[in-house]
Design a protein around this motif. Structure first.
Motif, PDB file in Angstrom:
ATOM      1  N   ARG A  41       0.844  -1.192   0.000  1.00  0.00           N
ATOM      2  CA  ARG A  41       0.000   0.000   0.000  1.00  0.00           C
ATOM      3  C   ARG A  41       0.879   1.242   0.000  1.00  0.00           C
ATOM      4  NH1 ARG A  41      -4.739   0.544   4.350  1.00  0.00           N
ATOM      5  NH2 ARG A  41      -5.670  -1.118   3.083  1.00  0.00           N
ATOM      6  N   LYS A  42       0.610   2.132  -0.947  1.00  0.00           N
ATOM      7  CA  LYS A  42       1.477   3.299  -1.130  1.00  0.00           C
ATOM      8  C   LYS A  42       1.049   4.483  -0.273  1.00  0.00           C
ATOM      9  CE  LYS A  42       1.130   3.090  -5.786  1.00  0.00           C
ATOM     10  NZ  LYS A  42       1.448   3.529  -7.159  1.00  0.00           N
ATOM     11  N   THR A  43      -0.072   4.357   0.431  1.00  0.00           N
ATOM     12  CA  THR A  43      -0.545   5.445   1.290  1.00  0.00           C
ATOM     13  C   THR A  43      -0.427   5.024   2.757  1.00  0.00           C
ATOM     14  OG1 THR A  43      -2.832   4.706   1.465  1.00  0.00           O
ATOM     15  CG2 THR A  43      -2.249   5.999  -0.483  1.00  0.00           C
ATOM     16  N   ALA A  44      -0.671   5.981   3.670  1.00  0.00           N
ATOM     17  CA  ALA A  44      -0.501   5.728   5.101  1.00  0.00           C
ATOM     18  C   ALA A  44      -1.740   5.117   5.751  1.00  0.00           C
ATOM     19  CB  ALA A  44      -0.138   7.024   5.819  1.00  0.00           C
ATOM     20  N   ALA A  45      -2.833   4.974   5.003  1.00  0.00           N
ATOM     21  CA  ALA A  45      -4.078   4.454   5.592  1.00  0.00           C
ATOM     22  C   ALA A  45      -3.841   3.092   6.227  1.00  0.00           C
ATOM     23  CB  ALA A  45      -5.150   4.362   4.515  1.00  0.00           C
ATOM     24  N   GLN A  46      -4.495   2.840   7.343  1.00  0.00           N
ATOM     25  CA  GLN A  46      -4.233   1.611   8.094  1.00  0.00           C
ATOM     26  C   GLN A  46      -5.377   0.609   8.089  1.00  0.00           C
ATOM     27  OE1 GLN A  46      -1.316   0.418   9.590  1.00  0.00           O
ATOM     28  NE2 GLN A  46      -0.582   2.057   8.240  1.00  0.00           N
ATOM     29  N   GLU A  47      -6.558   0.983   7.565  1.00  0.00           N
ATOM     30  CA  GLU A  47      -7.660   0.022   7.611  1.00  0.00           C
ATOM     31  C   GLU A  47      -7.405  -1.134   6.643  1.00  0.00           C
ATOM     32  OE1 GLU A  47      -7.843   3.164   6.669  1.00  0.00           O
ATOM     33  OE2 GLU A  47      -9.169   3.453   4.943  1.00  0.00           O
ATOM     34  N   GLN A  48      -7.914  -2.341   7.022  1.00  0.00           N
ATOM     35  CA  GLN A  48      -7.636  -3.517   6.189  1.00  0.00           C
ATOM     36  C   GLN A  48      -8.302  -3.401   4.821  1.00  0.00           C
ATOM     37  OE1 GLN A  48      -9.363  -7.431   7.076  1.00  0.00           O
ATOM     38  NE2 GLN A  48      -7.346  -8.352   6.795  1.00  0.00           N
ATOM     39  N   VAL A  49      -9.540  -2.913   4.798  1.00  0.00           N
ATOM     40  CA  VAL A  49     -10.249  -2.798   3.530  1.00  0.00           C
ATOM     41  C   VAL A  49     -10.193  -1.356   3.043  1.00  0.00           C
ATOM     42  CG1 VAL A  49     -12.464  -3.028   2.360  1.00  0.00           C
ATOM     43  CG2 VAL A  49     -11.780  -4.712   4.082  1.00  0.00           C
ATOM     44  N   MET A  50      -9.436  -1.143   1.989  1.00  0.00           N
ATOM     45  CA  MET A  50      -9.388   0.177   1.355  1.00  0.00           C
ATOM     46  C   MET A  50      -9.328  -0.059  -0.139  1.00  0.00           C
ATOM     47  SD  MET A  50      -6.539   3.175   1.600  1.00  0.00           S
ATOM     48  CE  MET A  50      -5.660   2.664   0.133  1.00  0.00           C
TER      49      MET A  50
END
Ligand code: ADP
Ligand code: MG
Length: 177
Positions: free
Chosen positions: A151-160
Motif C-alpha cells: 500500500r502506497k498510502t498511510a491508511a491503516q484500515e484492512q479494507v481500502m
C-alpha cells in the motif's frame, strides 16, 4: 455426484480475476451453466461486472452476504466468486455446501492483506479446496516474482478499495523494505 472447490489466490495484479474469467468462459464454451458472484462492496469498476486489470470482464451478481449464493446458484454447474476475501467466514460453509451439492466452485481472492497478513476467510477456503492455484504479479520495484500487495498510502484500515494509485505488487524483499 459431488463437485469440488478451486481457489485462485495471489496479490493484487497477479491475474486472479483474469484466471477466474478464463475458467468461467471455458465452462460456458462447454455449455455448462455458470453463476458468478462478487461482494457488493467491490464496485471499483462496475456495479455488476467483474473486471480484471487488463480490462476483460464478465457479468456477475453483487451480493451482501455469502448465504445468498445458496439460493441463487440454483441448478447451475459452476459457481464463480471473485474478491472472496471480503466475505465473512460464513462463505466457507456456503462453498462447502455448493460443492457437496455437485457444483464446481471457483473462488478467487487475495491471500494476504496490505500488511502481509492472511486475508479474511481465504486461509480456511484454501484448506478445504481440492485445488489451489497461486498466481503472481511482477514486482514494481525490481521485477522479481511478486506475492505481496504494497500500500502506497498511510491508511491503516484492512479494507481500502484502490488501484495502481494506492497499491503496487512487490516481491518479498521490496515489500519489507
Ligand atoms: P487481480 O485480480 O489478481 O488483481 P487482474 O486479473 O485484475 O489481477 O489483472 C492482471 C493484469 O494486471 C495483468 O494482466 C496486467 O495487465 C496488469 N498488471 C498491472 N500491474 C501488474 C504487475 N505489477 N504485475 C503483473 N500484472 C500487472
Ligand atoms: Mg481481481
Amino acid at each position: 455426484k459431488a463437485g469440488w472447490i478451486e481457489v485462485v489466490c495471489g496479490s493484487m495484479f497477479s491475474g486472479k480475476t483474469e484466471e477466474l474469467i478464463r475458467r468461467l468462459n471455458r465452462a460456458r464454451i462447454a455449455k455448462q451453466k455458470v453463476e458468478i458472484f462478487k461482494p457488493s462492496i467491490d464496485t471499483r469498476y462496475h456495479d455488476e461486472d467483474i473486471v480484471s486489470h487488463n480490462a476483460s470482464s464478465i457479468r456477475s451478481t453483487p451480493i451482501h452476504s455469502s448465504e445468498i449464493m445458496l439460493s441463487l446458484a440454483g441448478d447451475c454447474d459452476v459457481v464463480g466468486v471473485d474478491e472472496a476475501q471480503f466475505f465473512d467466514n460464513g462463505i466457507v460453509e456456503v462453498v462447502n455446501t455448493l460443492a457437496f451439492n455437485g457444483k464446481r466452485v471457483i473462488v478467487a481472492g487475495l491471500d494476504m492483506d496490505f500488511q502481509g497478513i492472511p486475508f479474511g476467510p481465504m486461509p480456511a477456503l484454501m484448506a478445504i479446496a481440492e485445488y489451489i492455484t497461486k498466481v503472481h504479479a511482477v514486482c514494481m520495484v525490481c521485477g522479481d516474482v511478486a506475492n505481496y500487495s504494497y500500500r502506497k498510502t498511510a491508511a491503516q484500515e484492512q479494507v481500502m478499495l484502490g488501484e495502481t494509485d494506492s497499491y503496487e505488487a512487490r516481491c518479498r524483499k521490496c515489500f519489507h523494505s
